[in-house]
Design an enzyme around this catalytic site. Structure first.
Site, short mmCIF file in Angstrom:
data_model
loop_
_atom_site.label_atom_id
_atom_site.label_comp_id
_atom_site.label_asym_id
_atom_site.label_seq_id
_atom_site.Cartn_x
_atom_site.Cartn_y
_atom_site.Cartn_z
N ASP A 1 0.84 -1.21 0.00
CA ASP A 1 0.00 0.00 0.00
C ASP A 1 0.87 1.25 0.00
O ASP A 1 2.08 1.20 0.30
CB ASP A 1 -0.89 -0.03 1.26
CG ASP A 1 -2.24 0.63 1.04
OD1 ASP A 1 -2.35 1.46 0.12
OD2 ASP A 1 -3.17 0.32 1.81
N ASP B 1 -10.88 1.75 -3.09
CA ASP B 1 -11.50 1.30 -1.84
C ASP B 1 -13.01 1.26 -1.99
O ASP B 1 -13.70 0.66 -1.17
CB ASP B 1 -11.13 2.24 -0.68
CG ASP B 1 -9.75 1.96 -0.13
OD1 ASP B 1 -9.09 1.01 -0.61
OD2 ASP B 1 -9.30 2.69 0.78
C1 GLA Z 1 -5.78 1.59 2.32
C2 GLA Z 1 -6.19 0.46 1.40
C3 GLA Z 1 -7.22 -0.42 2.07
C4 GLA Z 1 -6.67 -0.93 3.38
C5 GLA Z 1 -6.23 0.22 4.24
C6 GLA Z 1 -5.53 -0.26 5.49
O1 GLA Z 1 -6.85 2.49 2.48
O2 GLA Z 1 -6.66 0.95 0.18
O3 GLA Z 1 -7.55 -1.50 1.23
O4 GLA Z 1 -5.60 -1.80 3.14
O5 GLA Z 1 -5.34 1.10 3.55
O6 GLA Z 1 -5.16 0.78 6.32
#
Ligand code: GLA
Length: 727
Positions: free
Chosen positions: A471, A540
């Site tokens: 990420d 997301d």
């Molecule tokens: C980001 C990612 C999510 C998740 C969060 C965890 O927002 O896009 O899928 O992994 O971080 O903190």
């Protein structure tokens, strides 16, 4: 009088028949298209053609500049230099060691290499006749896929450093009556929103200055249609993107003669780059394809190219999974994870993916304010470490993968206290945070080692680690590197180079572990990074209605195998609808399995089995768009395997208006007209029957001209049809 003088000035060696005295013609051809470069009598390299290729390669030499009022001979330059004759947006701009800012680039030589039967690499040497600066232009043509990658290499032998002020990867010229740009914008949970407009005179710039998470507001992908907006199956369209995971800039300039000039490369914003003598500066590749038969062909070109040549393990397999992000967030412990491993097994997916929150002790990662950077297991949540989860996963017969965000740091972390100089921040200004965190300075080799070790240590803890979700949630604010000292303007470029260097080290040691490219959703999706990643996280936002539109737009540029789609609790649609949408890519789940009703659980398990039966067609087949949700109440998409013996068609109601849904049959695409097929609805919810009337067999001809009614209506808002060659 004035006009003819201009004409003669620019035309130089005008011949009696109106043709230029072209010295050299360099066609770069693919199966259907050509980009043609020519050397003018003034020794400038110009791009004289872009489009469908000619039957005879020799005919390109007859291209003339036509009537022109180009004062400079550079409007169609193949790599427009600045500070000499140019009047338009340059591709390259430099300051020489003596402070002079002029550049002229003259043709020297060219060669064509053929590293394989399907690839040619044309390289063209240019040099400044006054200063010791050379530029080599590269055109890598993927013949079958009709794709070209273009980049440049800049080098000099001056006494001292030169400064690169602009350094595009490509400079193209398109010729049409009108030009239609389809571009994208977005934000968190709003990725890939399209806008299509006619390009007017002046310069339209698509760019990012965000450093990391560079695509948060805009990705580098775009398409340009000639004469009218291309449709799925008609029209001339170019699709393109920059292979770079940082700041990019694409200028689209409608020139005084109504040609469209496209200059694309790393964004030169705050990025003047010093170059020592005899050192190559290689720009990232700008990739593009062109189609005379609409967006469908162009997107299939990019899919094939990506899977054949670019995407990590493009022809391989992918793992279905259960993720715990939305089911637990930061609140879990070993016991809870053991239960989730059992759920993973029960669901029938391949792997359990442990998300954020498993690490840090001094400042435990119990929310997103603390702990980032401290990559040891949190002793409260995981007293026996990752190894214990991995062992349990093994016992349950499922694989285990993990989330990391190794480029980032929370100020509340042991890492920040120990290495404040590793953090990108202004020494004399207040810190400013994105998701309560800051970015580590990957231009610093010590930080590169640290990030590599974050990954390496996961494999020490669990040598069988099956998957990594990487990420990257923050943008770069207050860009300043303690490491770069006086060379601050190199930070944005050196950051990405540092990131790629780490990813190369990881791939050398761990060549096959699948990795998901995530950036708080689709904040970093590009083919520069996808050389190291097997898939990306589009957003997301997993509301399936939103995803239909988002995945549709992503799919012009990226094949379905790259798209990680998870079934979550976002959206109001039933589980079947959510699951069907997630199947159009790489299926995963992020729901509380233990809370599913018995029917929902049964459906989800059956769906995994059904998905396993069609996934290879989705991942490795050809994608056809049948009904566009932007204009129709139903979205229909199908995937056909390369033998045309098996296909799967997805249909979704996207309108909630009364009685919405097509009355007509939906015609298919991509089948073999001569073959006979059976059509069957799959992935039915337990206890429901199919309403699709499709008994017996149908010719591909019938299915593509007359079609089948998938019977989409409220109560049947999502329908999957499986089409198989009758044997
Ligand atoms: C980001 C990612 C999510 C998740 C969060 C965890 O927002 O896009 O899928 O992994 O971080 O903190």
């Amino acid at each position: 009088m004035k006009r003819s003088l201009i004409y003669l000035l620019s035309a130089g060696g005008l011949l009696a028949n109106g043709a230029f005295a072209q010295k050299v013609t360099i066609p770069v051809e693919t199966a259907h298209n050509a980009v043609v470069l020519q050397v003018s009598d003034k020794n400038d390299l110009v791009q004289s053609y872009f489009g469908e290729k000619l039957n005879a390669t020799g005919d390109y030499a007859q291209i003339t500049a036509g009537r022109t009022s180009d004062y400079t001979g550079l409007y169609r330059s193949a790599y427009t230099p600045s500070g000499s004759r140019n009047l338009l947006e340059p591709a390259i701009s430099i300051q020489h060691a003596d402070g002079n800012q002029s550049l002229d680039l003259q043709y020297v030589s060219h060669k064509v290499d053929k590293p394989s039967a399907d690839i040619t690499i044309t390289s063209i040497q240019l040099k400044d006749p006054v200063y010791n600066v050379q530029v080599t232009l590269f055109y890598k043509a993927y013949l079958k896929d009709d794709v070209i990658e273009q980049w440049s290499v800049i080098r000099h032998q001056e006494k001292g450093e030169i400064t690169l002020q602009k350094f595009a990867s490509a400079n193209l010229n398109l010729h049409g009556k009108t030009y239609w740009l389809r571009q994208y914008h977005g934000d968190w949970a709003k990725e890939m929103r399209p806008e299509e407009t006619q390009i007017t005179h002046g310069i339209k710039t698509l760019d990012s200055k965000l450093g990391t998470r560079a695509n948060l507001l805009m990705p580098s992908m775009f398409m340009v249609s000639l004469n009218k907006p291309a449709t799925e199956d008609e029209g001339q369209v170019m699709m393109a993107a920059l292979e770079w995971s940082g700041n990019f800039r694409t200028d689209l300039e409608l020139d005084p003669e109504d040609n469209l000039r496209i200059m694309s490369g790393i964004n030169n914003y705050a990025s003047a780059y010093k170059l020592k003598p005899n050192v190559d500066f290689t720009t990232p590749a700008f990739v593009y394809t062109f189609s005379n038969t609409g967006k469908g062909t162009a997107s299939r070109n990019l899919h094939n190219w990506a899977r054949n040549y670019k995407l990590m393990d493009g022809k391989g397999e992918r793992l279905t999974l259960l993720n715990n992000w939305e089911s637990t967030y930061f609140d879990f412990n070993e016991q809870k994870l053991f239960e989730l491993l059992k759920d993973t097994k029960a669901l029938g997916v391949d792997m359990f993916l442990l998300d954020d929150g498993w690490f840090a002790n001094k400042y435990p990662r119990n929310d997103d304010h603390a702990g980032l950077g401290d990559w040891e297991e949190n002793r409260k949540k995981l007293p026996n470490g990752i190894a214990s989860i991995a062992r349990e996963a093994d016992k349950d017969g499922v694989k285990f993968g993990i989330w990391i965000e190794p480029e980032m740091v929370n100020p509340k972390s042991a890492l920040y206290s120990k290495h404040p100089d590793w953090v990108i921040k202004q020494p004399k200004r207040d810190e400013y945070y994105f998701r309560n965190q800051l970015v580590l300075d990957l231009s610093n080799p010590a930080v590169q080692d640290f990030v590599f070790n974050v990954v390496d240590s996961l494999f020490i803890k669990d040598p069988k680690m099956a998957y990594i979700k990487w990420d990257c949630n923050a943008v770069i604010y207050n860009a300043y590197s303690a490491h770069l000292k006086k060379d601050q303007s190199q930070l944005y470029v050196d950051y990405v180079k540092g990131l790629y260097s780490v990813l190369q080290r990881i791939r050398k040691k761990y060549p096959s572990v699948p990795m998901m490219l995530c950036s708080g959703g689709g904040g970093r999706v590009d083919y520069g990074a996808l050389q190291y990643f097997t898939e990306f996280w589009p957003s997301d936002n997993t509301d399936p209605l939103e995803r239909i539109y988002m995945q549709w737009e992503y799919s012009y540029f990226y094949p379905a195998i790259t798209s990680s789609n998870h079934v979550t609790d976002w959206g109001k649609q039933p589980l079947k609808y959510r699951t069907d949408v997630a199947m159009m890519g790489k299926l995963g789940f992020d729901i509380v399995v233990s809370k599913l009703s018995p029917q929902d659980l049964q459906f989800a398990k059956d769906a995994v089995v059904n998905y396993n039966a069609v996934k290879s067609v989705i991942w490795h087949g050809d994608q056809y768009r049948l009904s566009d949700p932007q204009t129709d109440p139903v979205a229909s998409i199908m995937y056909v395997d390369t033998n045309k013996s098996s296909a799967v068609m997805f249909n979704y109601l996207v309108s909630s208006r009364y009685d919405a849904g097509p009355r007509a049959r939906t015609t298919m695409k991509g089948l073999n007209p001569a073959k006979k097929y059976t059509v069957k609805e799959i992935n039915l919810y337990p206890g429901t029957q199919s309403s699709v009337k499709a008994e017996g067999t149908y010719s591909g001809d019938f299915l593509m001209k007359i079609g089948i009614d998938p019977v989409i209506e409220s109560g049947r808002s999502s329908v999957i049809l499986k089409i198989d060659e009758a044997r």
